[in-house]
Design a protein around this motif. Structure first.
Motif, mmCIF file in Angstrom:
data_model
loop_
_atom_site.group_PDB
_atom_site.id
_atom_site.type_symbol
_atom_site.label_atom_id
_atom_site.label_comp_id
_atom_site.label_asym_id
_atom_site.label_seq_id
_atom_site.Cartn_x
_atom_site.Cartn_y
_atom_site.Cartn_z
ATOM 1 N N GLY A 188 -22.069 46.360 7.145
ATOM 2 C CA GLY A 188 -20.973 45.580 6.580
ATOM 3 C C GLY A 188 -21.436 44.544 5.572
ATOM 4 O O GLY A 188 -20.747 44.266 4.580
ATOM 5 N N ASP A 189 -22.640 43.971 5.800
ATOM 6 C CA ASP A 189 -23.187 42.993 4.850
ATOM 7 C C ASP A 189 -23.417 43.625 3.484
ATOM 8 O O ASP A 189 -23.261 42.969 2.453
ATOM 9 C CB ASP A 189 -24.502 42.416 5.384
ATOM 10 C CG ASP A 189 -24.293 41.491 6.577
ATOM 11 O OD1 ASP A 189 -23.142 41.070 6.803
ATOM 12 O OD2 ASP A 189 -25.282 41.207 7.279
ATOM 13 N N ILE A 216 -20.149 43.705 1.647
ATOM 14 C CA ILE A 216 -19.835 42.374 1.113
ATOM 15 C C ILE A 216 -20.650 42.097 -0.145
ATOM 16 O O ILE A 216 -20.137 41.601 -1.157
ATOM 17 C CB ILE A 216 -20.090 41.300 2.177
ATOM 18 C CG1 ILE A 216 -19.103 41.474 3.346
ATOM 19 C CG2 ILE A 216 -19.963 39.900 1.583
ATOM 20 C CD1 ILE A 216 -19.381 40.585 4.530
ATOM 21 N N ASN A 220 -14.110 48.317 10.161
ATOM 22 C CA ASN A 220 -15.139 47.396 9.662
ATOM 23 C C ASN A 220 -15.292 47.469 8.150
ATOM 24 O O ASN A 220 -15.551 46.452 7.490
ATOM 25 C CB ASN A 220 -16.469 47.697 10.342
ATOM 26 C CG ASN A 220 -17.594 46.817 9.846
ATOM 27 O OD1 ASN A 220 -18.329 47.174 8.929
ATOM 28 N ND2 ASN A 220 -17.719 45.638 10.434
ATOM 29 N N SER A 248 -14.774 44.194 5.967
ATOM 30 C CA SER A 248 -15.906 43.692 5.176
ATOM 31 C C SER A 248 -15.537 43.569 3.702
ATOM 32 O O SER A 248 -15.940 42.619 3.019
ATOM 33 C CB SER A 248 -17.115 44.618 5.333
ATOM 34 O OG SER A 248 -17.580 44.625 6.657
ATOM 35 N N ARG A 304 -13.500 40.531 3.217
ATOM 36 C CA ARG A 304 -14.350 39.329 3.289
ATOM 37 C C ARG A 304 -15.111 39.118 1.991
ATOM 38 O O ARG A 304 -15.414 37.985 1.627
ATOM 39 C CB ARG A 304 -15.310 39.439 4.472
ATOM 40 C CG ARG A 304 -14.610 39.301 5.813
ATOM 41 C CD ARG A 304 -15.560 39.477 6.974
ATOM 42 N NE ARG A 304 -14.821 39.525 8.225
ATOM 43 C CZ ARG A 304 -15.050 38.751 9.278
ATOM 44 N NH1 ARG A 304 -15.996 37.848 9.221
ATOM 45 N NH2 ARG A 304 -14.337 38.864 10.375
#
Length: 256
Positions: free
Chosen positions: A64-65, A68, A145, A149, A152
């Motif tokens: 997920g990072d 982002i 997710n 993500s 976000r």
């Protein structure tokens, strides 16, 4: 690209804290009622199933990072079409990982049920069925997710966290309601599955409202996948360690 204000940063931090605290606090409040109506054995099966889904979800959604990061870069250069490209490739990565874990969990569910529940055959079947419903939950949460993500990456924490909190609260409400009507853990896991599907759909609609219509069909673009994997590999290894130390103890404890 508009820089987020300090106020928005504080709001995102508060929502992030709320995201982590809501479900544990809800479980703490609901535990006495659920223990009384489900019994210690079925409550333990629910905790086991939730641990399997939570641990597997952490591993399968640990890139997920990367979503982002790369969506944020696309925002910086206003490359809106590539955002949708990243989403489809992230779906491919997450579904591949969650699919592998779901298949493994599906086949070892009977063994886990027999290992954890030694005598009660009926409860073994409940445990096995609950774990196999968890296989579907892994897939749904890995899709959810990706949408969360991406939101976000747009600094939209309020929307995605609100959806997640509502889903978790609804899960607890359904669990309490079903337990009060003497339904077993299979019913609770099935209701959790339906709520999670609805939550993922709402996340997708919130994302569509932000970026416009997009295709939810996974895509495998080798260069994009390589970038995602190379950036997210450390987070993935960290997620595996987190699952091993944070979730595996529940399996051993319940199996005693």
């Amino acid at each position: 690209l508009k820089k987020p204000s300090r106020k928005q940063g504080y709001e995102n931090a508060i929502y992030g804290i709320a995201d982590y605290l809501t479900f544990p606090l809800g479980m703490l409040l609901a535990a006495p009622f659920l223990l009384r109506h489900l019994g210690a054995a079925q409550y333990g099966v629910w905790i086991l199933s939730a641990a399997a889904v939570s641990g597997g979800g952490t591993v399968s959604s640990s890139f997920g990072d990367a979503a982002i990061k790369y969506v944020g870069e696309c925002r910086g250069r206003q490359d809106w079409s590539h955002v949708k490209h990243i989403i489809r490739n992230m779906l491919a990565v997450n579904l591949l990982l969650s699919g592998i874990l779901a298949i493994v969990l599906w086949f070892i569910a009977p063994y886990l049920a027999r290992h954890i529940i030694k005598v009660n055959i009926e409860l073994q079947l409940v445990c096995q069925t609950s774990l196999r419903i968890g296989c579907g939950l892994l897939l749904v949460k890995s899709i959810d997710n990706v949408f969360a993500s991406t939101l976000r990456a747009y600094e939209i924490y309020a929307t995605t966290v609100s959806i997640a909190i509502c889903s978790r609260v609804a899960t607890l409400i359904f669990a309490i309601t079903l337990a009060s009507y003497s339904r077993n853990v299979v019913w609770i896991m099935a209701s959790t599955m339906l709520i999670s599907i609805m939550g993922a759909i709402i996340q997708a609609l919130a994302l569509q409202n932000k970026i416009g219509s997009f295709s939810p069909i996974p895509m495998w673009h080798q260069k994009t996948i390589s970038s995602i994997v190379s950036f997210g590999a450390f987070s993935w290894l960290q997620a595996i360690a987190s699952m091993a130390f944070g979730q595996a103890d529940r399996f051993f404890e319940i199996g005693r």
